[in-house]
Structures are given as structure tokens and as C-alpha cells.
Design a protein around this motif. Sequence first.
Motif, PDB file in Angstrom:
ATOM      1  N   GLU A  46      34.629  44.089  31.761  1.00 27.01           N
ATOM      2  CA  GLU A  46      35.416  44.618  32.869  1.00 27.01           C
ATOM      3  C   GLU A  46      36.259  43.529  33.508  1.00 27.01           C
ATOM      4  OE1 GLU A  46      32.764  46.528  35.565  1.00 27.01           O
ATOM      5  OE2 GLU A  46      31.877  47.844  34.022  1.00 27.01           O
ATOM      6  N   GLU A  49      39.107  42.704  31.143  1.00 24.39           N
ATOM      7  CA  GLU A  49      40.156  43.728  31.193  1.00 24.39           C
ATOM      8  C   GLU A  49      41.058  43.509  32.407  1.00 24.39           C
ATOM      9  OE1 GLU A  49      42.408  46.974  30.019  1.00 24.39           O
ATOM     10  OE2 GLU A  49      40.817  45.915  28.913  1.00 24.39           O
ATOM     11  N   LYS A  52      43.310  40.577  31.641  1.00 27.39           N
ATOM     12  CA  LYS A  52      44.337  40.980  30.683  1.00 27.39           C
ATOM     13  C   LYS A  52      45.472  41.740  31.385  1.00 27.39           C
ATOM     14  CE  LYS A  52      45.065  43.992  26.698  1.00 27.39           C
ATOM     15  NZ  LYS A  52      44.433  44.983  25.780  1.00 27.39           N
TER      16      LYS A  52
END
Length: 357
Positions: A46, A49, A52
Motif C-alpha cells: 500500500e 502504491e 508510485k
Amino acid sequence: MVSIIIPTFNEKINVIKIVDRIKTAIDNIYDYEIIFVDDSSDNTIEYLEKLKNMYKNIKYSHRTGERGLATAVVSGIDMSRGDIIVVMDSDLQHPPELLPEMIKNIEEYDIVIPSRHLTGGDEDGLNIFRKIISHTASAIGKLFLKKLRNISDPTGGFFAFKKKILDGIVLSPVGWKILMEILVRGKYSKVKEIPYKFEKRDYGNSKMSFIEQINYLKHIFRLVKDSVDDRRIFVFAIVGCLGVIVNMIFYNIFVFCGFNISISGTFSAVIAMIGNFILNRNITWKDKKTEKFFAEAFKFLTISSCGIIINIIILSSLHYKLKVNYNVANLIGICGAVLWNYNLNRLWTWKNNLRSF
């Protein structure tokens, strides 16, 4: 472009910190990407992500059913776009502030390795138990693998290299020591080591375990098996052991038949010497032998003849002067002769083709 590969396993807090420190160190200096290869069982994914989505130069791969730093790095290399690869841990024991110096040096060198063991470096981030394991692993690696012997810190996880040194190379690491894999299999000529201080871990736990130590030994065995140069010395040793058996068998036969100790030692050594030449030429140095059979035989037999003299001198001195058992005396003499034979044949018989150990 520089591709920074960071394997992660349950390092959710550290991934944020390491990105911040990398950005501070090299933003606006180098074009780079950060590649996380994640084997986590918690919610680290998480955090990755979110990173990113925040930064265009960050990507990650989450693996399930597979773990291991070395294979994670291989996966990261496959994902990379850069011609320079940097590998570092996510636990912040490898200081990102060293990246500019590493990348600068990689312009001149093929591999750049921060070392804990150079003047100016230290390993205070390791407890005494981990230090013992680290130094033992390094010593074992250097003992068995030639390409590690001039590297002060060949088992570290912090290094940079030009991606092209792996062109045509298939990496097959076991466990965690990916640098060792690259040093042994890679096609390079210049290595630079720079000192660094291995920092203490603030978050997360070490992944070192007994299984990883076993994997390290498996990795050593695999590299030796796949390396002609490193394998050769062990093949030579096996041939030498066979020669010892032949020597001792004929030695005892001659003694039993009534020959004196010195003559028995001479005859048995000659028989073993001829057998060793045939085996070494066709097995140990099979890839190095030339069509000059008799020239090689002359060199080998000349060196081995001197080895016989060394054997007899040692045997006679130990048996007659020091009253050592004749079998023990002969065995010690054989060991002395073997050391002589190996090194002189390495330096003369196959000098033009053989790389030194």
C-alpha cells in the motif's frame, strides 16, 4: 539513466524514508528510477502504491510465493531501463547519501562497491554475532572463488555496476549474496571500492537466518561448479588424491617385495606421476591443452621428477632421521611434492593459457 533497485520485505516505514533520502541525494543531478521488488507479507504494498502515484520515476513489483534478496534484484534488473544499476537494501543501513559518489565513479569503473572494511568505513550497524557471520562468509567466498579475493567486502548488498557487464549472462543466485553472483559471472575489468559506514537499523528486523547461511554455501558450490577456473583447482586436488592412492598402493607393494624405502618411494612416485599427467591433461586442463603432447609431457615430467626428489628428501629425512613411520613419512613427502607440482605446472606447463589461482 540510473536504476536503483531496492528489495523489500515488510519495510513499510523504511520505503518512505529511503525515497526521501534518495531524492535529497540525487534529485536534479541524475536521471534515475527507483524500483522496489517487494516480497512483503504486511501492507508494505500500500505504501509502495502511494509512492508510485506520487512520483513518476518510482515503480514496484510485488511477488507472491517467492522470497529472496538475490532473486528480487534479478527481477529488478529485468524491469530496469537504466544503463547503470544500483542495488541497496531498504532498511537504511546503506546510506543513500553515498549515491552521488558511487554514480560518479561508475563512469570510470565497471563496478563500484562501498566497503565496510576500508579505512574510513565501519560496520557498527552489525552486532557481534552478525559481524562474525559476515567475516566468516567473506572468508569462505574468497577461499573458493578467485574473483572475490581482491575485494575487501564481496558479500555486501550495496553496490553499483554498468548493466552491460551482464550482457549474455544468466544469473542464478541462491539466497541473498547477489554481489557475489555478479562478481563471479559478470564480464568486467575495473572495480572500485569506496569506504562507507554501515548504519544501524531503525525499523524492521534482519532477514538473516540459518536457512540463508545454508543457501550461501549452496551458492558458493554452484558458482564453483559453474566456474572453470575455480573448479580446476578442485579437480586437480581430486586427481592428486587418486595419485596419492596409486602411490601408496605401489609403495607398499614394493616394500612388501623387499625393496628398500627410498627405491619403493621412487618407483611408486614415477607410476603415480605418469598417471597424474594423463589425468590432468585430459581432465584438469582439458580446455587448455595444446597439440604439443610431448612438450607438455616433458614439462610435466620434469617438474614431477623434481617433485619426486622433494618427496624422497622429505620421506628419508623424516623416516631415517626422525624415525617417523614410513607411511606417514611418505604421505608428508607426497604433500610437499603435490604443492610443488601444482604451482610449477601452473606457471610453466600451461603458462600460456592458464589463469593463475
